[in-house]
Scaffold this active site. Structure first.
Site, short mmCIF file in Angstrom:
data_model
loop_
_atom_site.label_atom_id
_atom_site.label_comp_id
_atom_site.label_asym_id
_atom_site.label_seq_id
_atom_site.Cartn_x
_atom_site.Cartn_y
_atom_site.Cartn_z
CE LYS A 95 25.39 -11.16 8.06
NZ LYS A 95 24.18 -11.86 7.62
CG HIS A 138 3.98 5.42 8.60
ND1 HIS A 138 4.35 6.09 7.46
CD2 HIS A 138 3.20 4.38 8.18
CE1 HIS A 138 3.83 5.48 6.40
NE2 HIS A 138 3.14 4.45 6.82
NE ARG A 156 6.67 0.90 5.59
CZ ARG A 156 5.35 0.70 5.61
NH1 ARG A 156 4.86 -0.51 5.44
NH2 ARG A 156 4.53 1.71 5.79
NE ARG A 203 -3.01 -0.23 3.21
CZ ARG A 203 -4.33 -0.21 3.16
NH1 ARG A 203 -5.00 -1.26 2.74
NH2 ARG A 203 -4.98 0.86 3.54
CB THR A 204 3.30 2.59 2.40
OG1 THR A 204 2.41 2.33 3.48
CG2 THR A 204 4.00 3.91 2.63
#
Lengths: 428, 321
Positions: free
Chosen positions: B93, B143, B115, B65-66
């Site tokens: 890592k 967010h 994200r 969605r985002t």
């Protein structure tokens, strides 16, 4: 025999309580005499004029991670030895969390041999309490102790199983050995990374309740009551944990503890915007916990200040906070940060030096940490007042992970001496 | 109005969180976004504001969605949008993270949208990059575009944010949406409540300026807006609630629990929804009260506004010389 006479220093000896200007004579590897004016008995000695400086036993740092063997790219006995020398530390005690871990006599012997070759600060070691630091099976504690291990601990993690811990303590008591615990109830701390509270909540980082410390300490104290073993709590950092130890001491239990400079020099707000150099285990705590650490040091509940030296390369710290390693380097900043307790009026200079020398030596059963005729000439000459700024670039340690870069401090090492040998000297 | 708004400076190089934004900053984004809502409803949606600009969607955590919303926003403004999905397994890592930053930096993007599953990771990336960075969600931290789109949705329906009472319900502990919304709503003068069982509330949440409730009947009383949060089972190490059935019984939103809210109270959810867990289907699909679809629409507009604001002063030289 080589004679050196330190003239007119402020002599601070925490064993005898001496705090007076006077002379100290070193003969070879040992202290020969301590007194007001020894010039008449030591005319042929080499003279070190120490006017305006303090002369104390060299620091005994009872909590250092060496990284050798196994991670020499982060630190080695040579580099940590140089760092210790510059920091006034003449005796270090290593945690067993190397690779391989110190759970076998051969590793104890390896460390002793490396320390002899490097010949800087003295290096002793703890051994693992359980094989492979896995928290299950006891190590050969008797043999390890006979070969030089000063105490038993699983290092940066607690012996979490209560039955295993009971056996560790009981077996240690059999041989009158010291057991050192990382005070955190792991099943409660879970995946936590910072102290629970507003800071953790704002940053969206998983918190560890401060109760995880006192729960482990209280459990262990019950086991100490059953077994009678000598028990030492490493890096205490919460008001409740310190209070539990205070009560146990009043009750007469054989309990001691230490803390490390970040727990009295910083609080959780130092984490700021995810500064991984402030990621510690135990985590930085609230301001009220920080003040309780200062009070514990002041009233003697906390016996010792240790550096908790934990070298990590950039690859372990230049990461998102959750992925970064726990711990900071500390042997070079142990003394200047501890001086803050003196300059802020919490401890006298003699009290401070006691927590850095005689107290750890006594707990560990080492013959150092005192200015007494016949004692090893492990000495520290410092200027308690000179102002300077900590610069991590100047660290001798191979790793530079410390949150104190640029911090203004007061008090600096002028000379460090091990067995009569000068291992570090600085004029200004 | 919009021409006036466009001249206002936006004193931030990145959009890493709501914390640190002023009411003026927020209104500025919302004003611009209002215009984009209208544009997006037209048949001809394309603008050339970002022509020649490169926008990289860099998602270290799965999202449809985002990521799509940002992609649509970037393309509607005429930018070149590249999607990069970094598999969750290969990013634990952190050296990879800094290396990824350096690699991306060398491609001269103008905006990087990131994200990441770890709190603070987007900020760490932004410190290594020469371009503007938009935080599309970092761990349980922030967010910001979600909070801005929620604010736009509310403002368009209620005409204001200040003075409203908003209840944020559910998994606040793991929710970056909650943290950003708490910061935004407080900044804009709304009253914020959180409603959740104690296992899903972080310690000292009240210090963030919210009233805390553990009972939906009390927490929803007389509220203007009910924001439901997704129960984030993917972030739950261990059992925080006994069962989804019990959770819905006490904390799931249905008409019965909604009765105590204001009669015109509106319902929001950042999606994707767990129907029957935190929200019942009748409520979620109530076209009069549920704003869930509008939120998605506002998302594109708000992200267009953010892209415009962060690229506006770039000129044609190297970014941030």
């Amino acid at each position: 025999m080589n004679l050196v006479l330190f003239r007119q220093a402020r002599l601070l000896d925490p064993q005898s309580g001496r705090d007076a200007v006077g002379d100290l004579l070193v003969e070879g590897e040992r202290i020969a005499a301590v007194g007001g004016d020894l010039f008449t008995i030591a005319r042929e000695a080499e003279i070190v004029s120490a006017e305006g400086l303090c002369l104390t036993p060299g620091l005994v740092d009872m909590r250092v991670q060496l990284r050798e063997p196994g991670a020499e790219h982060m630190e080695s006995i040579e580099t940590v030895g140089q760092a210790a020398a510059a920091g006034g530390v003449t005796t270090m005690v290593a945690l067993p969390n190397t690779d391989p871990p110190v759970d076998d006599v051969s590793v104890v012997e390896f460390l002793a041999r490396r320390a002899r070759e490097v010949k800087l600060a003295k290096v002793h070691t703890y051994a693992a309490a359980t094989k492979g630091l896995l928290g299950r099976d006891l190590t050969e504690m008797g043999l390890l102790a006979a070969n030089g291990a000063l105490g038993f601990t699983d290092g940066v993690q607690a012996v979490s199983d209560a039955l295993v811990m009971r056996r560790v303590l009981a077996y240690a008591r059999t041989f009158d050995l010291l057991v050192i615990q990382h005070p955190e109830e792991q099943s409660l701390a879970g995946a936590g990374e910072v102290s629970e509270g507003e800071t953790a909540t704002r940053l969206g980082l998983p918190g560890i309740t401060p109760a995880a410390e006192v729960i482990m300490i209280e459990r262990d104290l019950r086991l100490v009551e059953i077994t009678g073993a000598r028990y030492h709590v490493a890096h205490v950092s919460t008001a409740a944990g310190i209070e539990a130890i205070r009560r146990a001491k009043a009750q007469g239990l054989p309990v001691t503890c230490d803390t490390a400079p970040p727990y009295f020099a910083l609080n959780e707000t130092a984490i700021g915007d995810y500064r991984t150099f402030t990621k510690l285990s135990p985590p930085l705590r609230s301001e009220s916990d920080r003040r309780a650490v200062v009070e514990g040091l002041r009233d003697g509940t906390i016996d010792v200040i240790a550096s908790d030296h934990a070298p990590w390369g950039q690859d372990s710290k230049r990461l998102p906070f959750s992925s970064a390693a726990y711990g900071i380097v500390g042997v070079e900043t142990l003394l200047p940060l501890s001086f803050e307790l003196y300059h802020n009026g919490h401890l006298s200079l003699l009290e401070l030096i006691q927590r850095l020398t005689w107290n750890p030596a006594r707990i560990l059963g080492l013959p150092v940490g005192r200015l007494a005729p016949g004692a090893p000439a492990d000495l520290l000459l410092f200027d308690p007042d000179v102002s300077w700024r900590i610069s991590t670039d100047d660290f001798r340690s191979k790793s530079k992970n410390a949150p104190f870069d640029g911090r203004p401090v007061q008090g600096r090492v002028r000379r460090s001496i091990v067995d009569g040998r000068t291992i570090f000297q600085s004029e200004g | 109005m919009q021409e006036v708004a466009r001249n206002r400076p936006f004193p931030h190089r990145h959009l890493l969180g709501i914390e640190g934004l002023s009411p003026e900053d927020i209104n500025h984004v919302l004003d611009l976004a209002d215009g984009y809502v209208e544009l997006n409803r037209q048949a001809e949606k394309k603008r050339s504001l970002l022509r020649g600009r490169t926008i990289i969607n860099c998602f270290f955590e799965n999202s449809t969605r985002t990521r799509t919303s940002f992609e649509v926003a970037g393309k509607r403004l005429g930018g070149d949008v590249i999607n990069m999905s970094v598999a969750a397994s290969s990013m634990h890592k952190g050296e990879t993270l800094i290396d990824t930053a350096m690699t991306l930096n060398a491609m001269h993007p103008d905006v990087l949208i990131v994200r990441h599953p770890e709190s603070g990771a987007v900020q760490l990336l932004s410190e290594k990059l020469d371009c503007a960075v938009i935080n599309a969600g970092d761990g349980s931290h922030e967010h910001p575009t979600q909070a801005l789109l929620d604010a736009l949705t509310i403002r368009r329906r209620k005409g204001r944010l200040g003075g409203l009472t908003v209840a944020i319900c559910g998994d606040v502990l793991h929710s970056r949406v909650a943290r950003s919304n708490i910061a935004l709503l407080n900044t804009m003068g709304a009253r914020v409540r959180v409603v959740a069982p104690l296992t899903l509330l972080p310690a000292e949440i009240e210090r963030l300026g919210v009233e805390v409730f553990h009972d939906m009947a009390a927490g929803l009383a007389d509220v203007d807006i009910v924001m439901m949060l997704r129960l984030q089972s993917e972030r739950m190490h261990g059992a925080f609630i006994p069962s989804t059935r019990e959770y819905f019984h006490f904390f799931g939103l249905d008409y019965d629990k909604l009765r105590v809210a204001k009669p015109d109270a509106l319902i929001m959810h950042p999606g994707p929804m767990n129907r029957g867990v935190e929200i019942g289907s009748e409520v979620a699909d109530d076209i009069d009260r549920s704003l869930i679809r509008q939120q998605v629409e506002m998302g594109v507009a708000v992200r267009m506004a953010c892209l415009e604001i962060l690229t506006r002063d770039l000129g044609n030289g190297p970014p941030f010389p």
